[in-house]
Motif scaffolding. Sequence first.
Motif, PDB file in Angstrom:
ATOM      1  N   GLU A   1     -39.398 119.698  74.955  1.00  0.00           N
ATOM      2  CA  GLU A   1     -38.478 118.938  74.030  1.00  0.00           C
ATOM      3  C   GLU A   1     -39.163 118.246  72.809  1.00  0.00           C
ATOM      4  OE1 GLU A   1     -35.535 116.650  75.824  1.00  0.00           O
ATOM      5  OE2 GLU A   1     -34.860 115.874  73.947  1.00  0.00           O
TER       6      GLU A   1
ATOM      7  N   GLN B   1     -41.278 120.481  70.411  1.00  0.00           N
ATOM      8  CA  GLN B   1     -40.638 120.819  69.245  1.00  0.00           C
ATOM      9  C   GLN B   1     -40.259 119.995  68.381  1.00  0.00           C
ATOM     10  OE1 GLN B   1     -36.888 123.137  70.885  1.00  0.00           O
ATOM     11  NE2 GLN B   1     -36.660 124.141  69.004  1.00  0.00           N
ATOM     12  N   ASP B   2     -40.023 118.754  69.115  1.00  0.00           N
ATOM     13  CA  ASP B   2     -39.399 117.854  67.990  1.00  0.00           C
ATOM     14  C   ASP B   2     -40.589 117.464  67.092  1.00  0.00           C
ATOM     15  OD1 ASP B   2     -36.789 117.825  69.127  1.00  0.00           O
ATOM     16  OD2 ASP B   2     -37.369 115.984  70.393  1.00  0.00           O
TER      17      ASP B   2
ATOM     18  N   THR C   1     -40.760 120.105  64.326  1.00  0.00           N
ATOM     19  CA  THR C   1     -39.570 120.009  63.321  1.00  0.00           C
ATOM     20  C   THR C   1     -39.588 118.877  62.625  1.00  0.00           C
ATOM     21  OG1 THR C   1     -38.198 120.979  65.244  1.00  0.00           O
ATOM     22  CG2 THR C   1     -37.163 119.741  63.409  1.00  0.00           C
ATOM     23  N   ASN C   2     -40.203 117.732  63.145  1.00  0.00           N
ATOM     24  CA  ASN C   2     -40.454 116.727  62.166  1.00  0.00           C
ATOM     25  C   ASN C   2     -41.324 116.869  61.170  1.00  0.00           C
ATOM     26  OD1 ASN C   2     -38.643 115.198  63.656  1.00  0.00           O
ATOM     27  ND2 ASN C   2     -40.016 114.256  64.765  1.00  0.00           N
TER      28      ASN C   2
ATOM     29  N   ARG D   1     -43.294 110.118  68.467  1.00  0.00           N
ATOM     30  CA  ARG D   1     -42.249 110.740  69.139  1.00  0.00           C
ATOM     31  C   ARG D   1     -42.185 110.359  70.702  1.00  0.00           C
ATOM     32  NH1 ARG D   1     -38.332 111.479  70.981  1.00  0.00           N
ATOM     33  NH2 ARG D   1     -36.842 112.938  71.107  1.00  0.00           N
TER      34      ARG D   1
ATOM     35  N   HIS E   1     -39.682 108.243  72.850  1.00  0.00           N
ATOM     36  CA  HIS E   1     -38.993 108.916  74.055  1.00  0.00           C
ATOM     37  C   HIS E   1     -39.011 107.813  75.222  1.00  0.00           C
ATOM     38  CE1 HIS E   1     -38.335 111.388  77.395  1.00  0.00           C
ATOM     39  NE2 HIS E   1     -39.520 111.138  78.053  1.00  0.00           N
TER      40      HIS E   1
END
Lengths: 178, 345
Positions: free
Chosen positions: A39, A42-43, A46-47, A72, A76
């Motif tokens: 997760e 991918q974040d 994407t960012n 990130r 989290h």
Amino acid sequence: MLGYCDGDAGAFDVLYRRHRGGLYRYILRLCANAGVADELFQDVWTNLIRARRQYRVTAKFTTYLYRLAHNRVVDHFRAQGSRMMLSLDDDDGPALPDPPAPARDQPETAYAIQQQAARLLDALAALPAEQREAFLLQQEGGLSVEEIADATGVSRETAKSRLRYAVAKLRQGMNEWQ
Amino acid sequence: MNTLAPPPDEPQDERLSRLYRETGAPEPGADLDAAILAAAHREAHARPRLAGSPLRRWRVPVSIAAVVVISASLVTLMVEEGGDRLNEQQRALRESMPRAAPAPASPQPDQSAPAGPAAGAVAEPAARLDDTRLAPKRKDASGTARPPSEHERAAAAQGAARYPSKIEQAPAVPPTPSTAPQPFAAPPPASEAARGETAGRPAQQQDATAPAAPDVVLRDRAPSDGPVGRLQSAPRRDLAEDSGAPLPAAPRARSSPGARGVDEPSLSRAPAGAATEVAAAKAAARPAPSPRGAALARELVDQPPEKWLERVEQLRREDRNTDADELLAEFRKRFPDYPVPTRPR
């Protein structure tokens, strides 16, 4: 990255293939959870895609990428309520867990190397988060002390101290195992 | 993996690094790679389309141009409106300047009253009256074509009240014959010449010379007559009005609701035909007037209503407001349907 900012999708493929493994392992060994690592991985990408128009060449792209990953991961852990970033005072805290009994008479075979690698991973997991992160940034991202400091938002001396503590504890753990 | 040699001052253990590389290389799944690459390609393909959009390219310049145009239009509009308003104010001020000129003698407190923004609106009917009946008087009285100012008229009226002897010698506004068929401009009857000698005397003196009983009766009746009573309560203003002067802005009179009587028709619209005969016939059936009013009315018994009104105005000009009110009351009794002209305030 500049090529991708100009609309070259192939430039992104090159960047992705170059950094996907190291970034994924960096996240995975910080979080110690494959699902969370997927997760967060991918974040991060994407960012990066969303922020491509604000990208400015102020540092090496790897440093920029790992800074995004660091932020990130910190987010989290904050969301999870756990404390990832321990103070440096904890560097002299609890000692590393006792390594398994060494195979004293075992020759250096492939099996022995795998055992040592597993032992290293265990020692790495036992490190404080800041030191573990510094070591992972050095090994997976190939960042220098300055780049580690830039990516994690600390001073060079702090980054250097964290890295030194990490190497020393890992070496100590491996020596104890041997 | 890092293959470059680290700087000498950096903590680095080559054996640890080599051993770390043996720990394996877990990588993201293929589906994760596909999702990320798809998102990247989607964004990369969407970007040129957005960049090539003329609306996006010209959005900022068009916005700036629109803001500049709107701002310039607003500023221009405000400047024009402000200039027009300023011109109107200057015009109104210019028109009111001759009237607002200070009187040569005995200024009154009312003269300091500001003309106000309604000066132009109120001056319009006064100007109409000037054109019809007052203009010849002004010319005759002053000898010049310049219209007398309101303060001059008021000062003349004030002077008439304060210095009756001088006014007797030279009345402030003597009745002058007019060639125009105006009702108030006709010369007074010969019988009224004697009464004209008392012009300029204060109302108190006139009341003192008049019989006592009728005066008391008329004073008691005056308030019930509406406008007549109110007019009697403001003799100085009536004097200024009777001098033929169009009242200035007079926002004071408009601001006080009680100072204005019932809505009466304008002087210029006063009919003088069959309505007069009908009114006279109705008046014949009325009870007898008061002694003083009857005395005044007897002089005008055969005269048309216009003559009555002229006589009333003449009495007012002579500062005989009490007599004027009584005569007006008699006129109302005799000609109840005849429209009494509105006195400009």
